[in-house]
Design an enzyme around this catalytic site. Structure first.
Site, PDB file in Angstrom:
ATOM      1  N   ALA A  82      38.798  45.311  37.408  1.00 25.19           N
ATOM      2  CA  ALA A  82      40.018  45.554  36.617  1.00 25.19           C
ATOM      3  C   ALA A  82      39.861  46.803  35.751  1.00 25.19           C
ATOM      4  CB  ALA A  82      40.369  44.330  35.786  1.00 25.19           C
ATOM      5  N   VAL A 109      51.147  42.860  37.378  1.00 25.11           N
ATOM      6  CA  VAL A 109      50.464  44.099  37.008  1.00 25.11           C
ATOM      7  C   VAL A 109      51.460  45.236  36.811  1.00 25.11           C
ATOM      8  CG1 VAL A 109      48.800  45.853  37.741  1.00 25.11           C
ATOM      9  CG2 VAL A 109      48.311  43.432  38.147  1.00 25.11           C
ATOM     10  N   LYS A 131      35.489  44.521  47.354  1.00 24.14           N
ATOM     11  CA  LYS A 131      34.950  45.208  46.176  1.00 24.14           C
ATOM     12  C   LYS A 131      33.540  45.731  46.424  1.00 24.14           C
ATOM     13  CE  LYS A 131      37.694  42.534  42.850  1.00 24.14           C
ATOM     14  NZ  LYS A 131      37.661  41.492  41.796  1.00 24.14           N
ATOM     15  N   LYS A 162      43.282  47.101  46.783  1.00 21.93           N
ATOM     16  CA  LYS A 162      41.938  47.369  47.326  1.00 21.93           C
ATOM     17  C   LYS A 162      41.926  47.671  48.818  1.00 21.93           C
ATOM     18  CE  LYS A 162      40.727  43.414  45.383  1.00 21.93           C
ATOM     19  NZ  LYS A 162      41.578  43.275  44.211  1.00 21.93           N
ATOM     20  N   THR A 180      50.635  46.752  44.125  1.00 21.38           N
ATOM     21  CA  THR A 180      50.837  45.674  45.088  1.00 21.38           C
ATOM     22  C   THR A 180      49.499  45.305  45.725  1.00 21.38           C
ATOM     23  OG1 THR A 180      51.135  46.994  47.106  1.00 21.38           O
ATOM     24  CG2 THR A 180      53.036  46.802  45.638  1.00 21.38           C
ATOM     25  N   GLU A 215      44.482  35.864  43.289  1.00 25.51           N
ATOM     26  CA  GLU A 215      45.506  36.515  44.095  1.00 25.51           C
ATOM     27  C   GLU A 215      46.649  35.522  44.298  1.00 25.51           C
ATOM     28  OE1 GLU A 215      45.522  39.571  45.126  1.00 25.51           O
ATOM     29  OE2 GLU A 215      43.462  40.186  44.699  1.00 25.51           O
ATOM     30  N   LEU A 247      37.231  47.596  33.860  1.00 23.05           N
ATOM     31  CA  LEU A 247      35.855  48.006  33.574  1.00 23.05           C
ATOM     32  C   LEU A 247      35.526  49.343  34.237  1.00 23.05           C
ATOM     33  CD1 LEU A 247      33.897  44.631  34.021  1.00 23.05           C
ATOM     34  CD2 LEU A 247      34.525  45.765  31.889  1.00 23.05           C
TER      35      LEU A 247
END
Length: 811
Positions: free
Chosen positions: A608, A473, A679, A576, A552, A664, A610
């Site tokens: 992600a 990422v 989430k 998160k 990270t 992950e 959205l």
């Protein structure tokens, strides 16, 4: 007729001397010119330092003196090519140097340095340089400024005798020579006929006096910069030359640290409405800055920023001051009588305190003077002893258009506040051309940059990025920034400057920017990184408009958010952990960002790229209430269950998710439902319900034993589950159903579970690694709002992070 003044740097080297000669001779072809020169660059300081050596009995004064002799001799040998002229000049210069040597010798022998002697010593800088320039320019007539620049003593200072000086100037310059060469700075006391001076920077003043007395067409100040800058270019890289200023604006900038012109220079020519041009000796064709009565096409609210470091704020306070007439008169009279200049005054309307800004060098004397003045009141407790606070800097924003623009002060202080800069004192006159304020000197650079950026003095707005994590990422984000950099500069006038990059082992920090082309190579040999060193490095850099970007999945990195937000550094994260951690910690992060006026953005924590979190916030902010959430939030699990078939086993589908970058690094985080739980907790909290991870009911599909031990052991055991999953999958296929790992929130109650959905369900046709969210609200009750799209992958996650960064840039 023109008056041209050349500063120390303009006569400090062979190159500058030859530039001066070219400029003057070109001008003299068109009209008569008066040339005023300073001492060779650095000589005035050396004259003063050498006198102090002699005063202390330090024989080093002889070496310093010899260095000055050698410098002037070398200059003459290099630039004066005519033998007869050179010999004549050497005779004049050596005669002056011998006088100077005698003065130093006398100071050394008797250990005494009077004001009279010091003024005489320092006058030799201009006397020497002016003779050299007069010889360099053919036909120039040298005139001794002491013959017509007259002063008298007032309050122990040399003050210009304007009336006499103007009369003598007109007499001495009638008729007007083609080129007149005048030493700047020096003058003569009209009563004692002693050599005096007009103060440091007085050569500008000399030129202004001559220009005003003779009604010059223009006064040109030739120096080593292109003109007045919007700010100090040593601090603000994007500072640029101001083409036009009014007299008032120039005066304000000069008084607050802009060292382009000596402040008293402006008044004599302003009265006569004579424009001042500031030009660069080394770039004579440059436009420079012109200073005149009125500036045309001035559409910016502020024209420039200047500052004074080394500020001390002295506060005079006491209840006895309230309503008492004459207290301020006593303050300023006492300071004036002792030669102490005050450049800022701030008084509360209650009148119980007055704060004054003085230079650090005057602070101790000012405190003593004021304590003595109010000794009686202090002894009775009616007033307090003077309080002096040092380590400060004074900043001024200047512009005549401020008086026509509402909200300037509000924008100024709001901008400073969002950057974590406290204003200790402030002052604004009714003319509204200057707002001055005092900050801690450690915040000077940051304050100047953020003001310059916020008030559109910079061509570009700048956002400074600290990127932590250079894996899939983070690496993709840096690539996207690199690709978009030029486009953003052109279309949005925005520069995204990467000033920090950190991996798990190393970190690069550079306030001037890191080249995204080769950061990988630089990172390999960079400083070792720990979370604590990274935190300290970012905070110590103290850069305005800073954003910490976390790419990270590290808890240690997420623990940095709070101290960074506390220091007014925005946070954008794909991690998160923080937003799903203890509810109290989540609330504190959000509240800190709100209080500090910075941003805590974590849109990519769910879905992600959205716009799920943003949509929930928009609904809430518009007055709607989120009643229920149903969602497939794991692109990884959705990919796995979509991949499974008669040919692709459960374990193989998991391996494919890992290989294609959906899962992950440890896929057990996805399979355990922990990722979905995090989430769901985040969405529930953003919907307005306090919830912890332990509050989520779980109905999982992989036994707990598979989450014990190492990742290697997990991969070995995973195929054990294939037969059971295949048997259950066949049943689903016969029933026309599909598996979806669903997250649910109903009025604050939460659940994650593996569900079988039929063809009529919105989740049935969810392809690949896509996510879907159904939001039932008070407004969207019968037909829930649906958000669906690609919900996993480095590219879209990086793009979502990039979008969060841009939302901060566009504030």
């Amino acid at each position: 007729m023109k008056v041209l003044k050349f500063g120390g740097t303009s006569v400090g080297s062979v190159k500058s001397m030859l530039c001066l000669k070219h400029i003057v001779e070109n001008e003299a072809k068109r009209q008569p010119v008066i040339v005023v020169v300073s001492a060779l660059g650095g000589i005035t300081d050396q004259l003063l330092a050498t006198s102090q050596q002699a005063l202390k009995g330090d024989e080093g004064w002889k070496t310093s003196f010899d260095e000055m002799v050698e410098r002037h001799h070398q200059m003459i040998d290099t630039i004066i090519t005519d033998t007869a002229d050179r010999e004549k000049l050497f005779h004049t210069v050596d005669s002056l140097l011998e006088q100077l040597r005698s003065l130093y010798s006398g100071v050394y022998l008797i250990r005494d340095l009077s004001k009279k002697t010091q003024d005489t010593i320092v006058s030799y800088g201009e006397r020497l340089s002016s003779h050299i320039v007069a010889t360099l320019i053919k036909g120039a007539k040298w005139l001794d400024a002491r013959d017509f620049i007259k002063t008298h003593r007032k309050n122990d200072k040399n003050v210009l005798d304007s009336e006499l000086t103007n009369k003598l100037v007109k007499d001495y310059f009638t008729p007007l020579p083609r080129v007149s060469l005048v030493p700047g700075f020096i003058s003569m006391d009209n009563d004692t006929e002693e050599t005096t001076n007009l103060g440091r920077g007085g050569s500008d003043y000399t030129a202004a006096i001559l220009a005003a007395a003779l009604h010059a067409e223009v006064l040109e100040i030739w120096t080593d910069v292109d003109g007045f800058m919007t700010a100090d270019p040593k601090i603000i890289k994007s500072a640029y030359t101001i083409n036009e200023l009014s007299y008032i604006e120039a005066m304000e900038l000069c008084n607050f640290g802009a060292k382009v012109i000596y402040p008293p220079t402006i008044y004599p020519v302003c009265v006569q409405n004579i424009p001042i041009k500031v030009k660069n000796t080394f770039k004579p064709k440059g436009r420079g800055t012109i200073i005149r009565q009125r500036v045309e096409n001035n559409n910016k609210p502020i024209r420039g920023i200047s500052s004074i470091s080394g500020t001390t704020l002295i506060t005079v306070t006491g209840l006895s001051m309230v309503g008492v007439i004459g207290v301020n008169r006593r303050i300023f009279t006492a300071l004036a009588d002792n030669g102490i200049s005050v450049f800022l005054v701030s008084q509360a309307s209650s009148e119980n305190s007055t704060s004054i800004g003085v230079r650090d060098a005057d602070a101790a004397a000012a405190v003593q003077v004021l304590n003595d003045e109010f000794a009686k009141e202090i002894s009775t407790g009616a007033m307090f002893p003077m309080n002096a606070e040092s380590g400060l800097a004074t900043i001024a924003i200047v512009g005549e258009n401020m008086k026509h623009t509402p909200g300037i002060a509000g924008k100024l202080f709001g901008t400073l506040g969002r950057s974590g800069i406290s204003v200790i004192a402030c002052a604004q006159g009714a003319s509204e051309t200057n707002i001055s304020f005092v900050v801690a000197s450690t915040y000077l650079r940051k304050a100047l940059n953020v003001i310059h950026d916020s008030f559109f003095l910079s061509d570009y707005k700048e956002l400074h990025l600290f990127i932590c994590g250079v894996g899939t990422v983070g690496g993709m984000l840096i690539e996207q920034i690199k690709q978009q950099y030029e486009k953003l500069k052109e279309s949005s006038r925005l520069k995204l400057r990467i000033v920090g990059i950190a991996s798990s082992k190393y970190m690069l920090l550079d306030r001037n920017g890191i080249n995204p082309e080769n950061y990988q190579d630089e990172l390999k040999t960079a400083e070792a990184c720990t979370p604590d060193k990274l935190r300290k490095g970012i905070i110590d850099m103290n850069i305005f408009n800073s954003v910490f970007v976390d790419c990270t999945a590290s808890k240690e990195v997420s623990d940095l958010y709070q101290p960074l937000l506390d220091h007014n550094i925005s946070v954008v994260t794909a991690n998160k952990i923080a937003a799903s951690s203890e509810y109290e910690k989540y609330v504190r992060l959000k509240q800190t960002a709100l209080t500090k006026g910075v941003k805590f953005k974590f849109e990519t924590n769910v879905g992600a790229g959205l716009p799920i979190i943003g949509t929930i916030n928009d609904l809430k902010n518009s007055g709607d209430n989120i009643l229920k959430i149903e969602a497939v939030l794991s692109g990884t699990l959705n990919f796995i269950f979509n991949e499974m078939s008669a040919e692709v086993s459960f374990s193989e589908a998991v391996r494919r998710a890992k290989a294609q970058g959906y899962s992950e690094p440890d896929p057990r985080i996805d399979l355990s439902g922990k990722d979905v739980i995090r989430k769901l907790v985040i969405l529930t909290r953003e919907s307005g319900y306090p919830v912890e991870q332990d509050d989520v009911d779980k109905a999982l599909f992989v036994p707990d034993s598979y989450f014990q031990g190492s990742v290697e052991e997990f991969w070995k055991r995973l195929p054990e589950l294939d037969a059971d999953f295949e048997e259950r999958r066949k049943v689903l296929e016969r029933e026309g159903k599909k598996w979806r790992f669903v997250a649910e929130m109903d009025h604050g109650k939460t659940l994650v579970t593996l569900k079988a959905v039929n063809k009529e369900h919105p989740f049935y046709n969810l392809e690949g690694s896509n996510n879907i969210v159904l939001l039932t609200t008070e407004r969207y009750k019968e037909y829930p709002m649906q958000i669906q799209g690609y919900g996993a992958g480095a590219g879209v996650t990086a793009a979502g992070v990039f979008a969060n960064i841009m939302s901060i840039a566009n504030i």
